[in-house]
Motif scaffolding. Structure first.
Motif, PDB file in Angstrom:
ATOM      1  N   UNK A 363       0.835  -1.205   0.000  1.00  0.00           N
ATOM      2  CA  UNK A 363       0.000   0.000   0.000  1.00  0.00           C
ATOM      3  C   UNK A 363       0.871   1.258   0.000  1.00  0.00           C
ATOM      4  N   UNK A 367       0.975   4.180  -2.852  1.00  0.00           N
ATOM      5  CA  UNK A 367       0.649   5.590  -2.607  1.00  0.00           C
ATOM      6  C   UNK A 367       1.795   6.508  -3.028  1.00  0.00           C
ATOM      7  N   UNK A 371       2.124   9.662  -5.941  1.00  0.00           N
ATOM      8  CA  UNK A 371       2.879  10.929  -5.867  1.00  0.00           C
ATOM      9  C   UNK A 371       3.788  11.073  -7.094  1.00  0.00           C
ATOM     10  N   UNK A 432      10.020  -7.322   8.602  1.00  0.00           N
ATOM     11  CA  UNK A 432       9.146  -6.150   8.633  1.00  0.00           C
ATOM     12  C   UNK A 432       9.896  -4.942   9.206  1.00  0.00           C
ATOM     13  N   UNK A 440      12.233   3.107   4.478  1.00  0.00           N
ATOM     14  CA  UNK A 440      11.461   4.319   4.750  1.00  0.00           C
ATOM     15  C   UNK A 440      12.338   5.566   4.792  1.00  0.00           C
ATOM     16  N   UNK A 444      12.888  10.090   2.873  1.00  0.00           N
ATOM     17  CA  UNK A 444      13.272  11.368   3.471  1.00  0.00           C
ATOM     18  C   UNK A 444      14.578  11.862   2.867  1.00  0.00           C
ATOM     19  N   UNK A 448      15.252  15.299   0.844  1.00  0.00           N
ATOM     20  CA  UNK A 448      16.333  16.210   1.227  1.00  0.00           C
ATOM     21  C   UNK A 448      17.344  16.376   0.104  1.00  0.00           C
ATOM     22  N   UNK A 466      19.965   9.529   7.840  1.00  0.00           N
ATOM     23  CA  UNK A 466      19.012   8.698   7.092  1.00  0.00           C
ATOM     24  C   UNK A 466      19.712   7.520   6.431  1.00  0.00           C
TER      25      UNK A 466
ATOM     26  N   UNK B  21       4.117  -2.123  15.348  1.00  0.00           N
ATOM     27  CA  UNK B  21       5.276  -1.904  14.473  1.00  0.00           C
ATOM     28  C   UNK B  21       5.125  -0.608  13.700  1.00  0.00           C
ATOM     29  N   UNK B  22       3.922  -0.039  13.738  1.00  0.00           N
ATOM     30  CA  UNK B  22       3.747   1.234  13.033  1.00  0.00           C
ATOM     31  C   UNK B  22       4.248   2.403  13.836  1.00  0.00           C
ATOM     32  N   UNK B  25       7.570   3.652  12.744  1.00  0.00           N
ATOM     33  CA  UNK B  25       7.414   4.269  11.430  1.00  0.00           C
ATOM     34  C   UNK B  25       6.886   5.695  11.567  1.00  0.00           C
ATOM     35  N   UNK B  28       9.628   7.909  12.815  1.00  0.00           N
ATOM     36  CA  UNK B  28      10.492   8.248  11.688  1.00  0.00           C
ATOM     37  C   UNK B  28       9.867   9.343  10.842  1.00  0.00           C
ATOM     38  N   UNK B  29       8.553   9.187  10.632  1.00  0.00           N
ATOM     39  CA  UNK B  29       7.821  10.138   9.812  1.00  0.00           C
ATOM     40  C   UNK B  29       7.919  11.533  10.411  1.00  0.00           C
ATOM     41  N   UNK B  31      10.149  12.638  12.632  1.00  0.00           N
ATOM     42  CA  UNK B  31      11.546  13.076  12.537  1.00  0.00           C
ATOM     43  C   UNK B  31      11.833  13.609  11.144  1.00  0.00           C
ATOM     44  N   UNK B  32      11.379  12.837  10.170  1.00  0.00           N
ATOM     45  CA  UNK B  32      11.616  13.214   8.775  1.00  0.00           C
ATOM     46  C   UNK B  32      11.006  14.566   8.483  1.00  0.00           C
ATOM     47  N   UNK B  35      12.967  17.302   9.965  1.00  0.00           N
ATOM     48  CA  UNK B  35      14.235  17.419   9.260  1.00  0.00           C
ATOM     49  C   UNK B  35      14.059  18.138   7.922  1.00  0.00           C
ATOM     50  N   UNK B  36      12.939  17.853   7.262  1.00  0.00           N
ATOM     51  CA  UNK B  36      12.699  18.467   5.956  1.00  0.00           C
ATOM     52  C   UNK B  36      12.498  19.968   6.081  1.00  0.00           C
ATOM     53  N   UNK B  45      11.244  20.674   0.391  1.00  0.00           N
ATOM     54  CA  UNK B  45      10.222  21.321   1.213  1.00  0.00           C
ATOM     55  C   UNK B  45      10.663  22.699   1.680  1.00  0.00           C
ATOM     56  N   UNK B  63       0.239  14.760  -0.784  1.00  0.00           N
ATOM     57  CA  UNK B  63       0.620  14.086   0.460  1.00  0.00           C
ATOM     58  C   UNK B  63      -0.591  13.975   1.384  1.00  0.00           C
ATOM     59  N   UNK B  70      -3.880   6.359   3.153  1.00  0.00           N
ATOM     60  CA  UNK B  70      -2.996   5.478   3.924  1.00  0.00           C
ATOM     61  C   UNK B  70      -3.600   5.145   5.282  1.00  0.00           C
TER      62      UNK B  70
END
Lengths: 548, 358
Positions: A363, A367, A371, A432, A440, A444, A448, A466, B21-22, B25, B28-29, B31-32, B35-36, B45, B63, B70
């Motif tokens: 998924x 997605x 983009x 996983x 992932x 990022x 960047x 990263x 487990x998400x 993630x 990270x999202x 943090x990302x 950072x952006x 960005x 997004x 999502x």
């Protein structure tokens, strides 16, 4: 019907199946296993190449391997994973399963089938022989002209790439023809095209897709070979050739190829999810129709790999729209799979875990694909690590998770033994976590501004953390695959006996012994619906009463 | 269920794990995302000009849409996997067999079709906007030619008067905005060898440089600032070190820079110059005002006005310049600049001469 109703004693299996050597087999099951084992070897090699890439990118200004080796590593990693791992692995499962699932004794052309395997193995070997001949290919798996012209790529490494892909491509095309013919002509009585298992349905469209997509790239590769060795000028821009022509021909294959690697994975998921949800697949017809739609659309989106080459706005928009459209049939499949799970009684055995991993990860890849299909966004993120993240979510989170589900699901059929569930769980969670940690952060890094295919970067760019996360993730994946290989190796020798139908499944391959005899079936169950074994097990509520 | 399945009823814990487990993630999202938004030099960005700004806006919109899908789909998936798992030791009969539902299947065909259609319209609008820019901006236009080489950028400022045209390398200077008016910088992109791609993330998306074709792109100028860019299409051994700078400076600074660049080299080091001209350097390099007319390598006329060496591979200072002349391979392995195996004395002379080119 007489053939299926004979008892085993009456039938002499083909002599070759008893031959001690796998080298001469024409039995589809042995060839399938050869495909799978060979591609596992390439998986290990391609994985090691990935580790070299990740090790080099661990820190800024790293001098671990330098540009030459790095460029060889990412070229060979991509080439290997696509041509010598994912595609042949899926063909291996297709080879093994398609005749069993449709109640046939073998593929339509058993000797051609063996030839296909040997072409694949030979093509892979030729590509890797380049290491002994002065250097591996270093021009990327996409081999863009004119970088691949002799003026810019001296020596023989690119020629090894061309010949390796050309040779294995012959095998691939033969397999495609073989699969389509087998499925169209050798189904058990009663099994109309509307009743074949979805895996078979998707392997058939896989074959059809390849029959359309392979010739253009084969032509392109031969043209490049002519350019390099006979001084033709197809892609030689110094002499009036076209640099864009290569891209059109290559991506005309290269994009459908993504679906060549995805459709059988969708097929695997369409088999695993119902059995482990204990439900019939939700909306068989729309899943099958979505396959056709994906196949057709995938032939019309190749130029979305070329949004930055300066096509007209109109062309950009058309290819963008077509790419968006693929989200629709893909979404249909996704929703049908989830609807199959919904209201089921989920058995969370290893095949189902990997199938759930597939659904969740694929998924994300889909997605980010949306983009990328938005042209202006693509102008920013194409050729960055965002794209690397995206397609690993599609091909690793997608195809490879599905392949793992397939291993755990059908291993008992092929070997008569179960794989170890405890190790499977370890592998699943390592995979996983490692997978997300590796891929992932790439999104990022890409946002960047980190381009793909760079062997080094400076510390002031903000990419270090990263890359380090990715490298740690890659190490976890290495452990995960070590667990997997050990599980395979150990389970073949010592796995618990499986019996004919350990998962209480419904398709024909489970109606024969594990492993199946060389001639597959003593007796084919009567096929009146999509789930012949369900009908046998539930005579009170057979499927055919529900199917149109 | 057979025996094989009896041992695998740890569904509950597995599902909780699947849900948990998400969490990493999401971390990270987050943090990302921070950072952006920080002061990174190449973040898409942090746009500083058109069309990068409108691309960022489109990105945020897409997004948002894909993010909503999502959360929705992943939520339903995890909910279903947790809610409908079989309890350990359960001997329930098979669940109800649901073969499909025409209304549902139509719904989840039509809904994505609508979303995709809206996205398509938004994208078309955005493409037109990003390509053509703002038509009622009648500010000045600066035209520059960028030619990609393995592995450096040739920058040419053409002029109707050929004597006023000049070339430089790896550093594109543009004027910043004055009096609210931006300068529209129009690039003509060419390649001397293989395919390259011009990309300065904070100014615009990337456009390829294709041998035999001429591509065009544009961006407008804003505040005085230096932007980082790089080649984005794999172009061979040193693709990684094909970087460039875009220097947006005040009108006066830009004018002074241009006037200086136009002038032929003035040097004070005749011994060094003679050695430079006597060695092979002139086969590849041009120094205007001398007999050096090579075109394979960068024009060195005002070398010391540049901040980097070897297309951003390293800083342009005395030590790095010396190391570069003495052995290009130590700084940029595989570079097309050969090691001339110069004596220490020659290196000193050449470096001395080059350092006089301001």
């Amino acid at each position: 019907m007489a053939v299926w109703e004979s008892s085993a004693a009456d039938i002499s299996p083909p002599a070759v199946a008893h031959a001690p050597s796998w080298a001469t087999t024409v039995d589809h099951k042995q060839i399938g296993i050869l495909y799978i084992v060979t591609s596992l070897v390439f998986l290990a090699v391609g994985g090691l190449e990935a580790l070299v890439i990740r090790a080099q990118l661990w820190k800024p200004d790293s001098h671990l391997v330098g540009p030459e080796v790095f460029n060889q590593m990412f070229t060979m990693h991509g080439t290997t994973m696509i041509f010598f791992v994912v595609m042949p692995m899926l063909f291996g499962f297709g080879n093994y399963l398609v005749p069993l699932m449709i109640g046939a004794r073998d593929m339509a052309f058993p000797r051609l089938n063996a030839f296909s395997y040997w072409m694949f193995a030979f093509g892979g070997a030729v590509t890797y022989l380049s290491f002994l001949a002065g250097g591996a290919p270093d021009v990327g798996w996409f081999a863009y002209a004119p970088l691949t012209e002799y003026a810019f790529s001296r020596g023989t490494s690119t020629d090894y790439w061309i010949l390796g892909i050309l040779i294995s491509g012959i095998g691939t095309l033969a397999t495609a023809v073989n699969l389509v013919t087998t499925i169209l002509t050798m189904r058990a009585p009663g099994m109309s095209l509307g009743k074949v298992p979805l895996f078979v349905w998707m392997m058939m469209f896989d074959g059809i897709l390849l029959i359309f997509a392979l010739p253009p790239v084969t032509a392109a590769i031969i043209m490049l070979l002519l350019d390099r060795s006979l001084g033709a000028h197809f892609f030689d821009t110094q002499a009036g050739g076209s640099a864009i022509l290569w891209q059109h021909l290559f991506w005309f294959f290269g994009h459908p190829e993504v679906y060549v690697m995805a459709l059988p994975a969708f097929g695997i998921i369409s088999e695993v999810v119902p059995v482990f949800s204990r439900k019939v697949i939700f909306g068989y017809e729309s899943v099958a129709a979505a396959t056709v739609a994906i196949g057709v659309l995938s032939m019309g989106v190749w130029a979305h790999h070329m949004f930055t080459v300066g096509m007209s706005d109109a062309l950009d928009a058309i290819f963008s729209g077509a790419s968006f459209l693929i989200a629709v049939p893909t979404g249909i499949k996704m929703f049908n799979w989830i609807a199959t799970i919904y209201g089921g009684k989920l058995v969370l055995a290893s095949p189902m875990l990997f199938a759930l991993g597939f659904l969740a990860m694929f998924l994300i890849g889909g997605l980010t694909g949306i983009m990328l299909a938005a042209v202006p966004i693509d102008w920013q993120v194409s050729d960055t690590y965002f794209v690397v993240g995206h397609f690993h979510y599609v091909l690793f989170g997608g195809s490879l998770f599905a392949i793992m589900a397939a291993f755990y699901y059908w291993f008992p059929k092929a070997t008569g033994r179960m794989m170890d569930e405890r190790l499977a769980r370890w592998q699943f969670w390592l995979m996983l976590a490692g997978f997300n940690l590796t891929f992932f952060p790439m999104h990022i890094a890409g946002l960047l501004g980190m381009p793909r295919r760079i062997y080094t970067y400076s510390a002031d760019r903000g990419w270090t953390i990263w890359n380090q996360l990715s490298t740690v993730g890659a190490a976890m994946l290495a452990v995960c695959f070590a667990v997997f290989f050990w599980n395979l190796f150990d389970s073949v020798r010592r796995g618990a006996p499986a019996g004919d139908d350990p998962w209480d499944a419904w398709t024909l391959e489970w109606a024969t012994t594990s492993p199946p005899a060389p001639y597959n079936f003593e007796q084919i169950p009567l096929v009146r619906s999509r789930r012949p074994l369900w009908d046998l097990k539930h005579p009170e509520d057979p499927d055919w009463e529900h199917e149109s | 269920m057979s025996e094989a399945q009896q041992g695998i009823g740890h569904g509950a814990s597995a599902c909780r794990c699947l849900a948990s487990c998400w969490m990493p993630l999401l971390v990270l999202l987050a943090l990302g995302h921070s950072s952006l938004a920080q002061a990174e030099d190449l973040s898409v960005f942090r746009p500083a000009a058109q069309p990068a700004t409108s691309i960022r806006d489109l990105f945020n919109l897409v997004l948002g849409i894909t993010g909503a899908i999502f959360v929705l789909v992943e939520g339903v998936l995890i909910y279903s996997a947790v809610r409908f798992r079989r309890r350990p030791g359960s001997t329930d009969p098979e669940p109800a067999q649901v073969y499909g539902s025409a209304p549902l299947e139509v719904a989840w065909t039509v809904a994505p079709l609508l979303i995709v259609f809206v996205l398509f319209l938004v994208v078309v609008r955005s493409v037109v906007e990003a390509q053509d820019g703002n038509d009622d901006d009648d500010g000045p236009v600066l035209r520059v030619q960028v030619i990609g080489h393995q592995w450096w950028w040739e920058i040419v400022y053409p002029n109707d008067d050929p004597r006023a045209a000049f070339g430089t390398a790896n550093e594109l200077h543009v004027p910043a905005r004055t009096d609210g008016k931006t300068t529209r910088v129009e690039l003509e992109l060419l390649s001397a060898d293989v395919i390259h791609s011009f990309w300065v993330p904070r100014l615009a998306g990337k456009t390829d440089l294709i041998p035999g074709n001429t591509n065009r792109m544009w961006f407008d100028s804003r505040e005085p600032e230096t932007f980082y860019g790089q080649c984005a299409e794999f172009c061979g051994t040193q693709h990684a070190n094909m970087k460039l700078l875009v220097v947006a400076e005040e009108q006066d600074d830009f004018r002074r820079w241009q006037e200086n660049e136009r002038k032929p080299a003035v040097d004070t080091d005749s011994a060094g110059r003679d050695r430079f001209l006597a060695l092979g350097c002139v086969n590849c390099h041009t120094v205007r005002g001398t007999t050096a007319r090579g075109t394979v390598g960068p024009d060195l006329t005002h070398l010391m006005a540049r901040r980097t060496l070897a297309a951003g591979a390293t800083q342009n200072d005395h030590d790095q310049l010396r190391a570069w002349i003495a052995g290009p391979d130590t700084i940029k392995p595989g570079s097309k600049m050969p090691n001339m195996h110069l004596s220490g004395e020659d290196v000193d002379l050449i470096v001395g001469y080059l350092e006089s080119l301001r």
